[in-house]
Enzyme design. Structure first.
Site, PDB file in Angstrom:
ATOM      1  N   ASP A   1       0.819  -1.213   0.000  1.00  0.00           N
ATOM      2  CA  ASP A   1       0.000   0.000   0.000  1.00  0.00           C
ATOM      3  C   ASP A   1       0.854   1.265   0.000  1.00  0.00           C
ATOM      4  O   ASP A   1       2.023   1.250   0.393  1.00  0.00           O
ATOM      5  CB  ASP A   1      -0.894   0.045   1.241  1.00  0.00           C
ATOM      6  CG  ASP A   1      -2.065  -0.915   1.185  1.00  0.00           C
ATOM      7  OD1 ASP A   1      -2.115  -1.744   0.266  1.00  0.00           O
ATOM      8  OD2 ASP A   1      -2.928  -0.836   2.084  1.00  0.00           O
TER       9      ASP A   1
ATOM     10  N   HIS B   1       3.685  -2.224   3.096  1.00  0.00           N
ATOM     11  CA  HIS B   1       3.693  -0.855   2.570  1.00  0.00           C
ATOM     12  C   HIS B   1       5.004  -0.606   1.832  1.00  0.00           C
ATOM     13  O   HIS B   1       6.076  -0.893   2.370  1.00  0.00           O
ATOM     14  CB  HIS B   1       3.525   0.160   3.705  1.00  0.00           C
ATOM     15  CG  HIS B   1       2.220   0.036   4.419  1.00  0.00           C
ATOM     16  ND1 HIS B   1       1.986  -0.942   5.371  1.00  0.00           N
ATOM     17  CD2 HIS B   1       1.068   0.740   4.301  1.00  0.00           C
ATOM     18  CE1 HIS B   1       0.748  -0.823   5.819  1.00  0.00           C
ATOM     19  NE2 HIS B   1       0.170   0.186   5.189  1.00  0.00           N
TER      20      HIS B   1
END
Length: 198
Positions: free
Chosen positions: A8, A154
């Site tokens: 992400d 992430h």
């Protein structure tokens, strides 16, 4: 046995290429939930993600708390990112959506339905954004790996001006080191990796 890796908040010109290099080394495909603002800033990194066989998903334009936005604003966060991806990706926008913080509001789910997009959460969260250490990230994934699991990582960083709670956490090196540690072990266990659009 299959599971899915997801990333992400990217793309990041600093960290995404390093993530891609680890995935390439092990022949692993992943799904990248990108922010529109970063797609616009770093289109070449988006092209690299796609060129290496990975899948793009929509993570909104600027990572807002959707519950604080109007229905119209939520829809615009999603469509603006779709448009940015389409400009870089040969006219094709993403068909997958992940809400920031996993907060799927009614407006977000309605927008997904209207836009024929599939919402996705995760089932393994090593909280890599908090920089708990590569060993912790790796151990969490190894302990919780199951067929059908979706791992949250992430590769991008949020603006510390917009999100002061992330001050000091704008580093994805631990995530990259954890990938290097656990991917070969999962592959040795017989796991295979899939993208969420497969």
């Amino acid at each position: 046995m299959t599971l899915a890796l997801t990333f992400d908040d990217g793309p990041s010109p600093l960290y995404t290429p390093r993530v891609l290099a680890v995935l390439r080394r092990h022949g692993v495909r992943a799904t990248f939930f990108v922010l529109g603002v970063n797609v616009e800033k770093y289109p070449d990194v988006v092209r690299q993600i796609v060129a290496e066989g990975h899948t793009l998903g929509n993570h909104t334009w600027s990572h807002p708390k959707l519950e604080k936005l109007s229905t119209t604003a939520v829809r615009r966060q999603i469509t603006r990112t779709n448009e940015a991806v389409a400009r870089v990706h040969g006219g094709r926008g993403p068909s997958l959506f992940r809400a920031p913080y996993g907060h799927f509001t009614p407006a977000a789910l309605t927008s997904c339905a209207d836009l024929a997009m599939r919402p996705f959460r995760w089932s393994i969260d090593p909280r890599d954004w908090s920089n708990p250490g590569a060993a912790h990230i790796s151990a969490t994934v190894l302990d919780q790996a199951r067929t059908g699991a979706v791992v949250l990582h992430h590769d991008g960083v949020l603006s510390r001006h917009t999100y002061p709670e992330y001050e000091g956490r704008a580093n994805r090196t631990q995530t990259i080191e954890a990938l290097k540690a656990y991917l070969p072990r999962l592959l040795d266990r017989g796991f295979r990796f899939t993208t969420l659009d497969a």
